[in-house]
Design a protein around this motif. Structure first.
Motif, short mmCIF file in Angstrom:
data_model
loop_
_atom_site.label_atom_id
_atom_site.label_comp_id
_atom_site.label_asym_id
_atom_site.label_seq_id
_atom_site.Cartn_x
_atom_site.Cartn_y
_atom_site.Cartn_z
N ARG A 1 -0.95 -19.74 0.23
CA ARG A 1 -0.03 -19.62 1.36
C ARG A 1 0.04 -18.18 1.82
N LYS A 2 0.08 -18.02 3.13
CA LYS A 2 0.19 -16.70 3.76
C LYS A 2 1.57 -16.61 4.40
N TRP A 3 2.31 -15.55 4.07
CA TRP A 3 3.70 -15.40 4.48
C TRP A 3 3.88 -14.16 5.33
N GLU B 1 0.81 -1.21 0.00
CA GLU B 1 0.00 0.00 0.00
C GLU B 1 0.85 1.27 0.00
N ASP B 2 2.00 1.24 0.69
CA ASP B 2 2.86 2.43 0.71
C ASP B 2 3.85 2.45 -0.44
N GLY B 3 3.78 1.44 -1.31
CA GLY B 3 4.64 1.42 -2.49
C GLY B 3 6.08 1.06 -2.23
N SER B 4 6.42 0.56 -1.04
CA SER B 4 7.81 0.30 -0.70
C SER B 4 8.27 -1.11 -1.03
N VAL B 5 7.33 -2.04 -1.21
CA VAL B 5 7.69 -3.44 -1.46
C VAL B 5 6.90 -3.96 -2.65
N LEU B 6 7.61 -4.63 -3.55
CA LEU B 6 7.00 -5.29 -4.69
C LEU B 6 7.12 -6.80 -4.49
N ALA B 7 6.02 -7.53 -4.68
CA ALA B 7 6.05 -8.99 -4.63
C ALA B 7 5.83 -9.53 -6.04
N THR B 8 6.57 -10.56 -6.41
CA THR B 8 6.44 -11.19 -7.71
C THR B 8 6.30 -12.69 -7.54
N GLY B 9 5.40 -13.29 -8.31
CA GLY B 9 5.20 -14.75 -8.28
C GLY B 9 5.61 -15.34 -9.61
N SER B 10 6.23 -16.50 -9.57
CA SER B 10 6.91 -17.01 -10.76
C SER B 10 6.62 -18.48 -11.05
N ASP C 1 4.37 -25.98 -6.99
CA ASP C 1 4.12 -25.73 -8.41
C ASP C 1 4.12 -24.21 -8.62
N TYR C 2 3.96 -23.79 -9.87
CA TYR C 2 4.09 -22.37 -10.19
C TYR C 2 3.05 -21.52 -9.47
N ILE C 3 3.39 -20.25 -9.27
CA ILE C 3 2.52 -19.30 -8.58
C ILE C 3 1.76 -18.47 -9.62
N ASN C 4 0.44 -18.42 -9.45
CA ASN C 4 -0.43 -17.76 -10.41
C ASN C 4 -0.88 -16.37 -9.98
N CYS C 5 -0.95 -16.14 -8.65
CA CYS C 5 -1.53 -14.89 -8.16
C CYS C 5 -0.92 -14.56 -6.80
N CYS C 6 -0.88 -13.25 -6.49
CA CYS C 6 -0.32 -12.84 -5.22
C CYS C 6 -0.90 -11.49 -4.83
N ASN D 1 1.24 -6.69 6.75
CA ASN D 1 2.60 -7.22 6.80
C ASN D 1 2.70 -8.64 6.25
N PHE D 2 1.71 -9.02 5.45
CA PHE D 2 1.68 -10.38 4.93
C PHE D 2 1.63 -10.38 3.41
N VAL D 3 2.17 -11.44 2.82
CA VAL D 3 2.04 -11.72 1.41
C VAL D 3 1.21 -12.99 1.27
N VAL D 4 0.26 -12.98 0.34
CA VAL D 4 -0.58 -14.15 0.09
C VAL D 4 -0.35 -14.58 -1.35
#
Length: 282
Positions: free
Chosen positions: A92-94, A35-44, A70-75, A80-83
């Motif tokens: 998965r919740k990280w 939300e604050d634009g400081s972290v980008l998450a990418t799924g591969s 297996d491969y990640i389709n959505c994130c 403070n969590f990545v899903v």
């Protein structure tokens, strides 16, 4: 007097590429920004998600989320969590700070297509023809939305207005005839789009189907709503966009002209117009 300009100063030779991030070992299927634009998450395709800092002069990988089979389709990123959702049929919740997996959401019987989050709940769609609602904190599956005939793709959640009333509603049965269901829109609803050419609205409270939006001649690949949550826009592989009255389930307008599938779109909140993208299929 003539003006001499070097090739390097020619605007045609300029590039706007700032940086290339090459750490993934497979194609990147999805991205999410905090939300604050400081972290980008990418799924591969390499079965991992990566976290990148965006506030430094150069983006750097600050975490690797390993665990999917297996491969990640959505994130998505929520607080403070990545899903992440995967072709291994799990969500998965990280914990973002430690990169530890704190919950594995199991229940889908085929690959995950999309996930959205309201803060309290996670909604997911799958090729198993269902959508599911999960408790964000515990990972418990709260509701299964079943009725589509093919894989489910886009999801839209519309919360009830703050002053919502509690109207009486039927307790069972799928609604195919829109005239038989007097729904006034004062409840939370989920809308799903699928490869069966239809979109459906669902009661969050009961899990029952409220409306079936059927007129497309191809799978529904993307959806959005207007700011008030009264009009639904659906994009399809039939190369068209259609708008619908969400309460009545009736089609309002047809947007045609594309020569290929419409795969994403959004409604401008400042001006009333659609922005969309299509691609040509090989």
């Amino acid at each position: 007097m003539g003006v001499c300009q070097s090739k390097e100063d020619n605007p045609k030779n300029k590039t706007y590429l700032l940086q290339t991030l090459e750490e993934h070992q497979g194609g990147i299927n999805c991205m999410a920004l905090s939300e604050d634009g400081s972290v980008l998450a990418t799924g591969s395709e390499d079965c991992t998600a990566r976290l990148w800092t965006t506030k430094t002069s150069l983006c750097e990988c600050i975490g690797i989320l390993k665990g999917h089979e297996d491969y990640i389709n959505c994130c998505l990123i929520e607080d403070n969590f990545v899903v992440t959702g995967s072709a291994d049929k799990t969500i998965r919740k990280w914990e973002m700070s430690t990169c530890d997996c704190v919950h594995v959401f199991r229940g889908h019987t085929s690959l995950l297509n999309r996930i959205i989050c309201t803060g309290d709940f996670i909604f997911s769609s799958s090729y198993d023809r269902t959508a599911r609602c999960w408790d964000f904190d515990t990972g418990e599956c709260i509701r299964v939305f079943s009725g589509h005939k093919r894989g489910v793709y886009p999801l839209v959640f519309i919360p009830a207005p703050d002053d919502a009333r509690t109207p009486a509603r039927p307790d069972s049965g799928e609604v195919e005839d829109n005239s038989q269901y007097d729904w006034d829109g004062n409840k939370d609803i989920l809308i799903t789009g699928a490869a069966d050419f239809t979109a459906r609205s669902w009661s969050f409270e009961t899990g029952k189907c409220l409306r079936v939006f059927k007129e497309h001649e191809g799978g529904i690949t993307c959806m959005t709503t207007d700011q008030e949550g009264k009009i639904l826009f659906t994009g399809s592989t039939d190369q068209t966009i259609r708008s619908w009255d969400i309460l009545k389930g009736t089609r309002l307008k047809l947007f045609s002209g594309h020569q290929a599938s419409v795969i994403c779109m959004t409604v401008s909140r400042c001006y009333t117009f659609l922005l969309f993208y299509c691609r040509f299929l090989s």
